[in-house]
Design a protein around this motif. Structure first.
Motif, PDB file in Angstrom:
ATOM      1  N   SER A  15      13.636  24.627  13.215  1.00 37.56           N
ATOM      2  CA  SER A  15      13.602  25.954  13.827  1.00 37.56           C
ATOM      3  C   SER A  15      14.985  26.600  13.742  1.00 37.56           C
ATOM      4  CB  SER A  15      13.129  25.859  15.279  1.00 37.56           C
ATOM      5  OG  SER A  15      13.974  24.997  16.020  1.00 37.56           O
ATOM      6  N   ASP A  16      14.988  27.917  13.624  1.00 40.73           N
ATOM      7  CA  ASP A  16      16.255  28.655  13.564  1.00 40.73           C
ATOM      8  C   ASP A  16      16.933  28.659  14.928  1.00 40.73           C
ATOM      9  OD1 ASP A  16      16.199  29.327  10.902  1.00 40.73           O
ATOM     10  OD2 ASP A  16      15.226  31.257  11.229  1.00 40.73           O
ATOM     11  N   ILE A  17      18.254  28.554  14.911  1.00 35.34           N
ATOM     12  CA  ILE A  17      19.027  28.632  16.147  1.00 35.34           C
ATOM     13  C   ILE A  17      19.203  30.093  16.551  1.00 35.34           C
ATOM     14  CG2 ILE A  17      21.290  28.173  17.159  1.00 35.34           C
ATOM     15  CD1 ILE A  17      21.438  25.710  15.319  1.00 35.34           C
ATOM     16  N   SER A  18      19.371  30.974  15.561  1.00 33.39           N
ATOM     17  CA  SER A  18      19.569  32.396  15.857  1.00 33.39           C
ATOM     18  C   SER A  18      18.241  33.137  15.875  1.00 33.39           C
ATOM     19  CB  SER A  18      20.509  33.024  14.836  1.00 33.39           C
ATOM     20  OG  SER A  18      19.926  32.984  13.556  1.00 33.39           O
ATOM     21  N   LYS A  19      18.162  34.188  16.672  1.00 33.83           N
ATOM     22  CA  LYS A  19      16.945  34.982  16.800  1.00 33.83           C
ATOM     23  C   LYS A  19      16.853  36.078  15.750  1.00 33.83           C
ATOM     24  CE  LYS A  19      16.038  34.323  21.693  1.00 33.83           C
ATOM     25  NZ  LYS A  19      15.851  34.958  22.990  1.00 33.83           N
ATOM     26  N   GLY A  20      17.963  36.634  15.338  1.00 32.77           N
ATOM     27  CA  GLY A  20      17.943  37.764  14.427  1.00 32.77           C
ATOM     28  C   GLY A  20      18.101  37.371  12.977  1.00 32.77           C
ATOM     29  N   SER A  21      17.794  38.303  12.094  1.00 33.64           N
ATOM     30  CA  SER A  21      17.924  38.045  10.661  1.00 33.64           C
ATOM     31  C   SER A  21      19.321  38.335  10.144  1.00 33.64           C
ATOM     32  CB  SER A  21      16.893  38.880   9.888  1.00 33.64           C
ATOM     33  OG  SER A  21      17.121  40.255  10.134  1.00 33.64           O
ATOM     34  N   GLU A  22      20.189  38.958  10.971  1.00 27.99           N
ATOM     35  CA  GLU A  22      21.544  39.285  10.512  1.00 27.99           C
ATOM     36  C   GLU A  22      22.386  38.051  10.223  1.00 27.99           C
ATOM     37  OE1 GLU A  22      21.505  39.165  14.943  1.00 27.99           O
ATOM     38  OE2 GLU A  22      20.377  40.368  13.524  1.00 27.99           O
ATOM     39  N   MET A  23      22.069  36.917  10.819  1.00 27.32           N
ATOM     40  CA  MET A  23      22.801  35.675  10.548  1.00 27.32           C
ATOM     41  C   MET A  23      22.111  34.831   9.482  1.00 27.32           C
ATOM     42  SD  MET A  23      24.307  34.219  14.088  1.00 27.32           S
ATOM     43  CE  MET A  23      23.621  35.114  15.450  1.00 27.32           C
ATOM     44  N   GLY A  24      20.950  35.262   9.016  1.00 26.95           N
ATOM     45  CA  GLY A  24      20.204  34.457   8.062  1.00 26.95           C
ATOM     46  C   GLY A  24      19.608  33.250   8.755  1.00 26.95           C
ATOM     47  N   LYS A  25      19.137  32.302   7.960  1.00 28.31           N
ATOM     48  CA  LYS A  25      18.580  31.079   8.544  1.00 28.31           C
ATOM     49  C   LYS A  25      19.721  30.214   9.059  1.00 28.31           C
ATOM     50  CE  LYS A  25      14.294  30.947   6.081  1.00 28.31           C
ATOM     51  NZ  LYS A  25      13.232  30.125   5.587  1.00 28.31           N
ATOM     52  N   THR A  26      19.675  29.914  10.335  1.00 33.21           N
ATOM     53  CA  THR A  26      20.695  29.092  10.976  1.00 33.21           C
ATOM     54  C   THR A  26      20.005  27.884  11.573  1.00 33.21           C
ATOM     55  OG1 THR A  26      21.845  31.132  11.554  1.00 33.21           O
ATOM     56  CG2 THR A  26      22.612  29.128  12.608  1.00 33.21           C
TER      57      THR A  26
END
Length: 116
Positions: A92-103
């Protein structure tokens, strides 16, 4: 605790993580008192605090507070000494937004111990 580089400094979390694994081991070699084992499973982590670039993590808008992923590894036991290498791979991604890409998190652990 999870940590890495971040565009504005460092990324750190304090978390509680619960792995669940299935372990398969060879039969104990009675001469050397040794065996080899592999493990595979899943984990759930709850991040309760942390910082990114010196700022407290915003779990409301920017970062997810929960994380899931896979755990897997291999080890050896000889007499009462064991050594293993284990991997934790976030799904699962750590960040919620797409501005950081897949984290996603990824970690490697080396364990060395003695059973008595």
């Amino acid at each position: 605790s999870l940590g890495s580089g971040f565009p504005d400094g460092n990324f750190r979390t304090q978390s509680i993580s619960t792995p669940v694994s299935l372990v398969l081991a060879t039969a104990m070699n009675q001469e050397m008192k040794s065996r080899v084992y592999i493990n595979a499973g899943a984990y759930y982590s709850y991040h309760f605090s942390g910082k990114a670039g010196g700022e407290s993590l915003d779990f409301e808008n920017t970062f997810h507070q929960s994380e899931t992923g896979l755990v897997y590894g291999i080890g050896i036991e000889v007499f009462s000494v064991f050594a293993s290498i284990n991997f934790k791979h976030g799904l699962s991604d750590i960040s919620k937004g797409s501005e950081m890409g897949k984290t996603r998190s990824f970690a490697t652990y080396f364990s060395l111990g003695y059973m008595f």
